[in-house]
Every structure is written in C-alpha cells, then in structure tokens.
Motif scaffolding. Structure first.
Motif, PDB file in Angstrom:
ATOM      1  N   HIS A 177       0.826  -1.215   0.000  1.00  0.00           N
ATOM      2  CA  HIS A 177       0.000   0.000   0.000  1.00  0.00           C
ATOM      3  C   HIS A 177       0.862   1.267   0.000  1.00  0.00           C
ATOM      4  O   HIS A 177       0.392   2.351  -0.301  1.00  0.00           O
ATOM      5  CB  HIS A 177      -0.978   0.017   1.182  1.00  0.00           C
ATOM      6  N   HIS A 181       0.915   6.454   0.771  1.00  0.00           N
ATOM      7  CA  HIS A 181       1.944   7.325   1.354  1.00  0.00           C
ATOM      8  C   HIS A 181       2.731   8.114   0.306  1.00  0.00           C
ATOM      9  O   HIS A 181       3.764   8.699   0.612  1.00  0.00           O
ATOM     10  CB  HIS A 181       2.916   6.496   2.196  1.00  0.00           C
ATOM     11  N   ASP A 219      -2.000   5.911   7.742  1.00  0.00           N
ATOM     12  CA  ASP A 219      -2.327   4.519   8.072  1.00  0.00           C
ATOM     13  C   ASP A 219      -3.556   4.440   8.974  1.00  0.00           C
ATOM     14  O   ASP A 219      -4.445   3.616   8.771  1.00  0.00           O
ATOM     15  CB  ASP A 219      -1.137   3.850   8.777  1.00  0.00           C
TER      16      ASP A 219
END
Ligand code: FES
Ligand SMILES: [Fe+2]
Length: 433
Positions: free
Chosen positions: A182, A187, A347
């Motif tokens: 991810h 990010h 997150d």
C-alpha cells in the motif's frame, strides 16, 4: 476472504473467546512507564482485552495492575487512595497491595476471616523498555519472560517509546503493516509530482521513487520460531538490482517498519486490544548504533514521525476520525496522494476507514495480500489449536526469538530471500545476537 465465523475468531479477544485466550498467553503492554511517573502517584484506568483495570505505583515503586472493582461492594478503585504500599478503596477503606492481597479491612470485625479469603484480582507485572507489561494468562504454573524486543534491550537514550489510540480492531492494524504494497499509493506524492531522478538524491527520495514505480512488489515469506519475516522486492533503476523492504511479524501482535537501511533508526510496535473495536498501538523507535538526538526525539514526541502519530496528552491522535484526519482536498489534488499529513495518520485513517471490524466476508484479495493471508492463517491456527485441543503455544516461551530486525536492502536481482536476509542481518531470519 474469511467466513463470518473465521472473522470472529480473528477479531474477538474478550476473556471467553479463542483469540482472547490466545492473547492472554503472552505478556501485553498495559501502560507506558511514564503514565505512572512516581511512587504513590495517582492511579490510572486501563482496559486491556476488554477487562477494566486500574494500575498504580506503590511506595516502593512496584506497579500493581488490578481489577477496577473493589471486592467489597464494587466501588471504582480508580478513585482510591494510593498510600503506604497499597491502594485503598474510598468507600469503606479496604486496602490491597500490588499482588491483590487484602492488607487492611478496617470495617471487618475481628474474628471474621475476610483477610484470608478476600482477594482483589491482580495480574503479574514487569517493566521492560519503559512499558508496563501485564500477564493475564493462567494463574497456575510458571510465567514466560517478556518478549525481548530489541528496543527494550537498548540503553534508554537509544530509544523512544510512546503509544497511540486506534479506533478499530487490532487485526486490521496488523494487516495494514504487513501489506507493504500500500506504500506505493497511500503514502506517495500526488501523481503529477515528479520523482527526484537524480541518482545521487538522498536515500529517502530514492526509496520513494522505487516504491512509486513498482506497485506490485514480489513477496517472499519465511516462517520463524515466533512468527514470520516478509520481504517485498521492487525493481530499481538498475536492471540487475532489487530493492527489498523486509518486515517482521511476531505473535500475536508485534510488527515493524520495513524502511530502515543499516545505521538508520528502526521502528516497531505492539498492538493491544482495548475492546474489539479499538486498540493501543505501542510504538518504539530505536537505533542500535547511536543515541537518538534531541531534535529527533522532539519530533517524535510532538509532531509525529514515521509510524508515530502526533498525539494529545491522552495519546489520542490529533488528526483523527472526529475531524476526518484534517484531510486537505487541495493538498490531495496537488501535492500528496492522501491529503492527510503524516505517514502514521495516513495509516490510521485508512485502517479505521475499513470500519470498527472490517467485514472480511466481502473482500477480494490479490497477490500483494500474501502476507495478510499468512498472518491470518498463522494466528488463527494457533488460537484454534489452543481452544480446540488445548495445545499451548510455544511462542510465549521463546522470548529471545523476539530480538529480530526489519529493514531495507539492495540485492542482485534473483537473490533468494534467505540470502538477502543473510546479507542484511547476518542471520537467515533477521535475528540479532
Ligand atoms: S466498596 Fe470498597 S471498601 Fe466498600
Ligand atoms: Fe502504511
């Protein structure tokens, strides 16, 4: 995809559940040592694995973690007086020491044997790595040791320890960490922001470029005594070289950050369910090679850094569900993929957005979910073995096997994962001597 029953097995951790019993075989972080800074200071409330508890530091500096309810008539011991080596209930003065023994029952007549029979439920406690750990497992028999996570073995100036509240089930936080793919999305900078193509760019920018360019890392997973190690290999600018991001999972709920190159600071965490819809993430940063600098420490404590979020005085993230994580849609459009400030907050946002307990009967998994699948299988099999056939787990007794490192590495294309681990750590599973 899981069945509804499997999802329950994975996510429910109360005292009467299989996973709850499994978690109770391991030492759990209950509080930070800094939450009980002084002898005879104020007690604190805790909820661990659905159990309501109180912790206090007695006159000798020992910590007690005890049931919140007084065994006389159920008054809340959080309001109690912490004095002369015990916690005294405000209602009628019953007093208990850190082991739960009744040391004074001032309204019980002489001759009544309550002193011998009344006990306050108290759990064994250790302090390790500036964390107060509690053992909520079976009372009979020997106790395992606290897992020897590397941050706890460092001198205090080599580490930073804190915690943050997560408003969702523990397992989806664990899965978020193990799914290192991810990173190529959540990010990243916004798509139109160019990568730094300079081959001499700082390590952080080069890492970012490769993560961005290769959203389909090839996963390798190797089991070890207390969990498994995951490697995600991505292409770099060199045709014959791969960039590996390696992360550790250890039972039941310990994870790490995969970015660290040799010499840099390591990051790890331990998740502890509060309820089935919230958990604490105890976060630690450590550098075996040098003490952490003041500026680094200040940033972690006040602004957040890496997996550490910016939190308030109660360890609640400042950018949280109630304020939509302060998502900035202009930033999302022009500058970053998420529009949310902070890797940890990104997150937290996405893990909490899956719901208090994600419905795994409705998911569609893909190749990069390999570590997520391995995690579920590993922990569910262990919890089911304990529940169904009384098979006690071995991991709690392998406390030294928890001294393991994550990290990044560059290896020749095609190098087997085990050899990559040898090159990076000098051990084929990332153990540190
Ligand atoms: S309820 Fe605690 S002493 Fe009476
Ligand atoms: Fe992430």
């Amino acid at each position: 995809m899981l069945t509804a029953a499997e999802n329950d097995l994975l996510t429910r951790t109360g005292p009467d559940t299989a996973m709850g019993q499994y978690f109770r075989r391991f030492w759990q972080p209950a509080a930070l040592s800094e939450e009980l800074p002084e002898a005879d200071g104020p007690p604190i409330r805790l909820t661990v694995l659905g159990e309501e508890l109180v912790a206090f530091r007695d006159s000798d500096g020992r910590v007690g973690v005890v049931d919140r309810r007084c065994p006389h008539r159920g008054a809340d011991l959080f309001f109690g007086r912490n004095e002369e080596c015990g916690l005294r209930c405000l209602y009628h003065g019953w007093k208990f020491d850190v082991t739960g023994r009744a040391v004074d029952l001032p309204n019980v007549p002489a001759g009544v044997r309550h002193h011998e029979t009344v006990r306050l439920k108290a759990y064994p406690v250790r302090e390790f790595g500036e964390i107060i750990w509690v053992y909520m497992g079976p009372e009979a028999g020997a106790l395992p040791e606290v897992p020897q996570l590397e941050f706890g073995l460092m001198a205090a100036d080599h580490r930073f320890v804190t915690k943050q509240l997560m408003a969702c089930n523990w397992a989806q936080c664990m899965e978020g960490d193990l799914d290192t793919s991810h990173f190529s999305f959540l990010h990243m900078p916004a798509p139109q922001v160019p990568s730094n193509e300079n081959p001499d760019a700082p390590a952080d920018e080069r890492r970012l470029k490769w993560i961005r360019k290769d959203p389909m890392p090839k996963f390798s997973i190797l089991d070890h005594e207390v969990g498994f190690v995951v490697g995600g290999a991505r292409a770099t600018d060199e045709a014959d070289e791969a960039y590996w991001r390696i992360t550790q999972y250890s039972l039941p709920a310990n994870g790490t950050g995969p970015s660290t190159l040799p010499g840099e600071t390591y990051y790890g965490f331990t998740l502890v369910p509060i309820s089935d819809e919230s958990c604490w993430m105890y976060c630690y940063a450590w550098n075996p090679d040098r003490p952490l600098g003041d500026a680094e420490r200040h940033k972690m404590a006040h602004e957040g850094h890496s997996i550490i979020a910016q939190t308030d005085a109660h360890y609640v993230p400042v950018r949280n569900k109630l304020n939509d994580y302060m998502i900035d849609r202009a930033v999302q459009k022009n500058r970053t993929y998420s529009g949310v400030k902070g890797l940890a907050e990104q997150d937290i946002m996405i893990q909490e957005s899956q719901g208090p307990i994600v419905d795994r009967t409705r998911e569609t998994l893909t190749a990069t979910d390999a570590a997520v699948v391995r995690f579920r299988r590993t922990v569910m099999a262990a919890a089911a073995a304990l529940a169904d056939s009384g098979e006690e787990p071995s991991a709690p007794w392998r406390h030294q096997a928890y001294t393991i490192r994550p990290g990044s590495w560059f290896a020749a294309e095609g190098t087997p994962f085990e050899d990559v681990l040898m090159e990076r750590f000098g051990h084929n599973r990332g153990r540190v001597a």
